[in-house]
Design a protein around this motif. Structure first.
Motif, mmCIF file in Angstrom:
data_model
loop_
_atom_site.group_PDB
_atom_site.id
_atom_site.type_symbol
_atom_site.label_atom_id
_atom_site.label_comp_id
_atom_site.label_asym_id
_atom_site.label_seq_id
_atom_site.Cartn_x
_atom_site.Cartn_y
_atom_site.Cartn_z
ATOM 1 N N GLU A 118 0.832 -1.203 0.000
ATOM 2 C CA GLU A 118 0.000 0.000 0.000
ATOM 3 C C GLU A 118 0.870 1.258 0.000
ATOM 4 O O GLU A 118 0.556 2.239 -0.673
ATOM 5 C CB GLU A 118 -0.952 -0.019 1.196
ATOM 6 N N SER A 119 1.966 1.223 0.762
ATOM 7 C CA SER A 119 2.889 2.365 0.790
ATOM 8 C C SER A 119 3.512 2.588 -0.585
ATOM 9 O O SER A 119 3.643 3.728 -1.047
ATOM 10 C CB SER A 119 3.991 2.140 1.819
ATOM 11 N N LEU A 120 3.889 1.503 -1.231
ATOM 12 C CA LEU A 120 4.470 1.621 -2.576
ATOM 13 C C LEU A 120 3.458 2.170 -3.574
ATOM 14 O O LEU A 120 3.816 2.937 -4.472
ATOM 15 C CB LEU A 120 5.017 0.267 -3.032
ATOM 16 N N ILE A 121 2.202 1.782 -3.413
ATOM 17 C CA ILE A 121 1.143 2.328 -4.278
ATOM 18 C C ILE A 121 1.041 3.836 -4.061
ATOM 19 O O ILE A 121 0.947 4.611 -5.024
ATOM 20 C CB ILE A 121 -0.201 1.620 -4.010
ATOM 21 N N LEU A 122 1.077 4.285 -2.793
ATOM 22 C CA LEU A 122 1.020 5.716 -2.497
ATOM 23 C C LEU A 122 2.237 6.458 -3.049
ATOM 24 O O LEU A 122 2.122 7.562 -3.592
ATOM 25 C CB LEU A 122 0.899 5.942 -0.983
ATOM 26 N N VAL A 123 3.412 5.835 -2.925
ATOM 27 C CA VAL A 123 4.628 6.439 -3.485
ATOM 28 C C VAL A 123 4.497 6.555 -4.999
ATOM 29 O O VAL A 123 4.843 7.589 -5.588
ATOM 30 C CB VAL A 123 5.877 5.616 -3.086
ATOM 31 N N ASN A 124 3.973 5.526 -5.638
ATOM 32 C CA ASN A 124 3.786 5.547 -7.089
ATOM 33 C C ASN A 124 2.815 6.655 -7.492
ATOM 34 O O ASN A 124 3.060 7.381 -8.465
ATOM 35 C CB ASN A 124 3.291 4.176 -7.568
ATOM 36 N N GLU A 125 1.716 6.798 -6.740
ATOM 37 C CA GLU A 125 0.756 7.866 -7.034
ATOM 38 C C GLU A 125 1.403 9.233 -6.853
ATOM 39 O O GLU A 125 1.169 10.153 -7.641
ATOM 40 C CB GLU A 125 -0.475 7.723 -6.145
ATOM 41 N N SER A 126 2.226 9.385 -5.820
ATOM 42 C CA SER A 126 2.934 10.653 -5.603
ATOM 43 C C SER A 126 3.886 10.943 -6.750
ATOM 44 O O SER A 126 3.973 12.085 -7.231
ATOM 45 C CB SER A 126 3.708 10.612 -4.289
ATOM 46 N N LEU A 127 4.602 9.917 -7.194
ATOM 47 C CA LEU A 127 5.524 10.104 -8.317
ATOM 48 C C LEU A 127 4.766 10.466 -9.594
ATOM 49 O O LEU A 127 5.246 11.276 -10.396
ATOM 50 C CB LEU A 127 6.375 8.849 -8.523
ATOM 51 N N ASN A 128 3.594 9.875 -9.780
ATOM 52 C CA ASN A 128 2.772 10.237 -10.937
ATOM 53 C C ASN A 128 2.355 11.703 -10.860
ATOM 54 O O ASN A 128 2.358 12.415 -11.871
ATOM 55 C CB ASN A 128 1.544 9.336 -11.031
ATOM 56 N N SER A 129 1.994 12.166 -9.650
ATOM 57 C CA SER A 129 1.620 13.574 -9.476
ATOM 58 C C SER A 129 2.803 14.489 -9.771
ATOM 59 O O SER A 129 2.654 15.525 -10.422
ATOM 60 C CB SER A 129 1.109 13.828 -8.056
ATOM 61 N N VAL A 130 3.975 14.098 -9.280
ATOM 62 C CA VAL A 130 5.183 14.889 -9.549
ATOM 63 C C VAL A 130 5.453 14.920 -11.050
ATOM 64 O O VAL A 130 5.777 15.974 -11.615
ATOM 65 C CB VAL A 130 6.393 14.320 -8.777
ATOM 66 N N ASN A 131 5.302 13.794 -11.712
ATOM 67 C CA ASN A 131 5.524 13.723 -13.158
ATOM 68 C C ASN A 131 4.548 14.631 -13.898
ATOM 69 O O ASN A 131 4.934 15.368 -14.813
ATOM 70 C CB ASN A 131 5.396 12.272 -13.637
#
Length: 121
Positions: free
Chosen positions: A34-47
């Motif tokens: 779940e943490s990795l999913i949140l990190v991935n979503e954050s990275l998508n937002s940054v992108n």
């Protein structure tokens, strides 16, 4: 047999502890996932933010190009205006010289006429 029951009892407790450890490990892996999913979503937002910043910079660059072209046009207009003013100035100088020549000629002719017995104009 008491011995074997006792040994099995310790084995059962160990298996229960191992099972509980595996359940905790599984729950930990779920939390990590779940943490990795949140990190991935954050990275998508940054992108997405970086894409927007890049688009903004492209528009800003295009705007600066247009401003530069406008300033070049203004500069060319000012050069043409300066050349026109120089031409007007030269025309005024020629007109002034022409007037000075006529005045001198008129003055010289009037004096000549007066010397010859005419009236001074």
């Amino acid at each position: 047999m008491n011995c074997s029951k006792g040994a099995w009892g310790i084995g059962d407790e160990s298996l229960i502890l191992v099972n509980e450890s595996l359940i905790l490990a599984d729950e930990s892996l779920i939390l990590v996932n779940e943490s990795l999913i949140l990190v991935n979503e954050s990275l998508n937002s940054v992108n997405e933010s970086l894409i927007l910043v890049n688009e903004f910079l492209i528009l800003a660059d295009e705007s600066l190009i247009l401003v530069n072209e406008s300033l070049n046009s203004v500069n060319k207009s000012l050069i043409l205006a300066d050349e026109s003013l120089n031409s007007v100035n030269k025309s005024l100088i020629l007109a002034d010289e022409s007037l000075n020549s006529r005045t001198y000629a008129h003055s010289t002719n009037s004096r000549r006429s007066w010397r010859l017995g005419g009236s001074i104009n």
